[in-house]
Motif scaffolding. Structure first.
Motif, PDB file in Angstrom:
ATOM      1  N   ILE A 150     -11.861 -13.984  34.629  1.00 25.32           N
ATOM      2  CA  ILE A 150     -11.885 -14.764  35.868  1.00 25.32           C
ATOM      3  C   ILE A 150     -12.633 -16.069  35.658  1.00 25.32           C
ATOM      4  N   GLU A 151     -13.776 -15.997  34.979  1.00 19.87           N
ATOM      5  CA  GLU A 151     -14.550 -17.212  34.731  1.00 19.87           C
ATOM      6  C   GLU A 151     -13.799 -18.166  33.807  1.00 19.87           C
ATOM      7  N   GLN A 152     -13.060 -17.621  32.839  1.00 20.15           N
ATOM      8  CA  GLN A 152     -12.262 -18.469  31.952  1.00 20.15           C
ATOM      9  C   GLN A 152     -11.173 -19.195  32.735  1.00 20.15           C
ATOM     10  N   ALA A 153     -10.532 -18.464  33.666  1.00 22.73           N
ATOM     11  CA  ALA A 153      -9.508 -19.103  34.503  1.00 22.73           C
ATOM     12  C   ALA A 153     -10.129 -20.187  35.377  1.00 22.73           C
ATOM     13  N   MET A 154     -11.333 -19.941  35.889  1.00 18.85           N
ATOM     14  CA  MET A 154     -12.022 -20.953  36.684  1.00 18.85           C
ATOM     15  C   MET A 154     -12.357 -22.187  35.845  1.00 18.85           C
ATOM     16  N   ALA A 155     -12.832 -21.939  34.600  1.00 19.98           N
ATOM     17  CA  ALA A 155     -13.178 -23.061  33.727  1.00 19.98           C
ATOM     18  C   ALA A 155     -11.943 -23.881  33.370  1.00 19.98           C
ATOM     19  N   GLU A 156     -10.823 -23.206  33.121  1.00 20.35           N
ATOM     20  CA  GLU A 156      -9.588 -23.915  32.801  1.00 20.35           C
ATOM     21  C   GLU A 156      -9.124 -24.761  33.980  1.00 20.35           C
ATOM     22  N   MET A 157      -9.236 -24.222  35.187  1.00 22.06           N
ATOM     23  CA  MET A 157      -8.845 -24.980  36.374  1.00 22.06           C
ATOM     24  C   MET A 157      -9.773 -26.176  36.586  1.00 22.06           C
ATOM     25  N   ARG A 158     -11.077 -25.992  36.363  1.00 25.41           N
ATOM     26  CA  ARG A 158     -12.018 -27.116  36.480  1.00 25.41           C
ATOM     27  C   ARG A 158     -11.666 -28.220  35.486  1.00 25.41           C
ATOM     28  N   ARG A 159     -11.358 -27.828  34.260  1.00 25.97           N
ATOM     29  CA  ARG A 159     -10.999 -28.813  33.241  1.00 25.97           C
ATOM     30  C   ARG A 159      -9.723 -29.559  33.634  1.00 25.97           C
ATOM     31  N   LYS A 160      -8.733 -28.824  34.114  1.00 21.98           N
ATOM     32  CA  LYS A 160      -7.465 -29.448  34.502  1.00 21.98           C
ATOM     33  C   LYS A 160      -7.665 -30.400  35.688  1.00 21.98           C
ATOM     34  N   LEU A 161      -8.427 -29.968  36.677  1.00 15.32           N
ATOM     35  CA  LEU A 161      -8.683 -30.825  37.825  1.00 15.32           C
ATOM     36  C   LEU A 161      -9.457 -32.076  37.422  1.00 15.32           C
ATOM     37  N   LEU A 162     -10.414 -31.909  36.511  1.00 16.01           N
ATOM     38  CA  LEU A 162     -11.198 -33.059  36.058  1.00 16.01           C
ATOM     39  C   LEU A 162     -10.310 -34.067  35.340  1.00 16.01           C
ATOM     40  N   LEU A 163      -9.448 -33.573  34.437  1.00 13.60           N
ATOM     41  CA  LEU A 163      -8.557 -34.484  33.718  1.00 13.60           C
ATOM     42  C   LEU A 163      -7.588 -35.173  34.669  1.00 13.60           C
ATOM     43  N   ASP A 164      -7.022 -34.405  35.604  1.00 13.03           N
ATOM     44  CA  ASP A 164      -6.098 -35.007  36.579  1.00 13.03           C
ATOM     45  C   ASP A 164      -6.809 -36.055  37.431  1.00 13.03           C
ATOM     46  N   THR A 165      -8.039 -35.758  37.827  1.00 15.77           N
ATOM     47  CA  THR A 165      -8.797 -36.704  38.649  1.00 15.77           C
ATOM     48  C   THR A 165      -9.100 -37.986  37.880  1.00 15.77           C
ATOM     49  N   LEU A 166      -9.503 -37.832  36.606  1.00 13.55           N
ATOM     50  CA  LEU A 166      -9.815 -39.013  35.801  1.00 13.55           C
ATOM     51  C   LEU A 166      -8.561 -39.857  35.552  1.00 13.55           C
ATOM     52  N   GLN A 167      -7.436 -39.198  35.289  1.00 13.54           N
ATOM     53  CA  GLN A 167      -6.193 -39.942  35.080  1.00 13.54           C
ATOM     54  C   GLN A 167      -5.774 -40.677  36.349  1.00 13.54           C
ATOM     55  N   THR A 168      -5.865 -39.979  37.478  1.00 12.79           N
ATOM     56  CA  THR A 168      -5.510 -40.613  38.748  1.00 12.79           C
ATOM     57  C   THR A 168      -6.451 -41.768  39.059  1.00 12.79           C
ATOM     58  N   LEU A 169      -7.735 -41.566  38.776  1.00 15.32           N
ATOM     59  CA  LEU A 169      -8.718 -42.619  39.044  1.00 15.32           C
ATOM     60  C   LEU A 169      -8.476 -43.839  38.159  1.00 15.32           C
ATOM     61  N   ALA A 170      -8.142 -43.610  36.889  1.00 14.18           N
ATOM     62  CA  ALA A 170      -7.874 -44.729  35.977  1.00 14.18           C
ATOM     63  C   ALA A 170      -6.655 -45.526  36.456  1.00 14.18           C
ATOM     64  N   LEU A 171      -5.609 -44.807  36.861  1.00 10.33           N
ATOM     65  CA  LEU A 171      -4.422 -45.500  37.360  1.00 10.33           C
ATOM     66  C   LEU A 171      -4.725 -46.250  38.657  1.00 10.33           C
TER      67      LEU A 171
END
Length: 246
Positions: A150-171
């Protein structure tokens, strides 16, 4: 640049808030989804126990119950233990149980808890009580499941959200910077022209006029009127200074 920076700051704040809310919602739903899986299993085991009680079989004498516990351990990944606490016949379990858990479970039964959940460093625990034919609570089904997946799934989702947020912010930062530049470059040129126009009042023999295309018509007329008024006032002041000298 200040306008772009301010807009980027506002957009960044909104994106971070949205990402945090999305993650919180995902975390809550994911935990609930996992809990629901094991709650269904606990209900099946409770039904098996109560079916045996209806025909006079205790939990320890119910062979179907023992096989159901073993099947659950084999078929469902992440289960640490499956335990049945019967106040009449004691404790049955499959898997690994930490010392002191039985005392904790008996405490829940004493408090007449129908359903409970507990968090441990390495696993999560869910308990569900069951009753005898006289509707008296006499035991409970407990299931422990590992936290790591469960914690691994949470960490993966945090990483994905962070990358998506940074990409969206850069654009968004790129679009904002370009957009603000395109929207304000004419304004900057006009302001530069007006600044030179007003500076020319001091040395000009006649009040200068703005060239066509600078600002809107009404704004340009008001600037010209201000320039004319300033030029006349400056001319009058110079004449007043020259008279005593004559």
């Amino acid at each position: 640049m200040r306008t772009s920076a301010l807009l980027i700051l506002v957009v960044s704040s909104v994106l971070l808030i949205i990402s945090f809310l999305n993650y919180s919602n995902y975390r809550k739903n994911f935990y609930e989804q996992n809990s629901s899986r094991y709650r269904v299993l606990a209900k099946d085991l409770r039904q098996t126990i109560e079916a045996g009680l209806n025909i006079g079989l205790s939990a320890s004498a119910n062979t179907r119950l023992r096989s159901a516990m073993q099947e659950a351990m084999q078929q469902m990944n992440g289960i640490r233990f499956v335990a049945i606490l019967d106040e009449n016949t004691g404790l049955l379990y499959e898997g690994k149980i930490d010392p002191g858990l039985e005392r904790s479970w008996r405490t829940h039964l004493q408090h007449n808890d129908n359903l409970w959940q507990q968090s441990h460093p390495e696993y999560l625990e869910m308990g569900m009580s069951f009753s005898n034919n006289f509707n008296l609570r006499i035991g409970a089904v407990m299931i422990g499941y590992e936290r790591a997946p469960i914690e691994q799934a949470m960490a993966e989702m945090r990483r994905k959200l962070l990358l998506d947020t940074l990409q969206t912010l850069a654009l968004a930062a790129l679009l904002i910077t370009v957009g603000v530049y395109l929207l304000t470059r004419k304004l900057q040129r006009d302001l530069h022209t007006v600044a030179g126009h007003l500076d020319a009042i001091v040395d000009s023999q006649q009040a200068p006029q703005l060239p066509p295309g600078v600002f809107e018509r009404e704004a340009a007329e008001e600037i010209d009127q201000f320039a004319n008024l300033s030029h006349r006032m400056l001319h009058n002041m110079r004449q007043a200074e020259e008279k005593p000298a004559k």
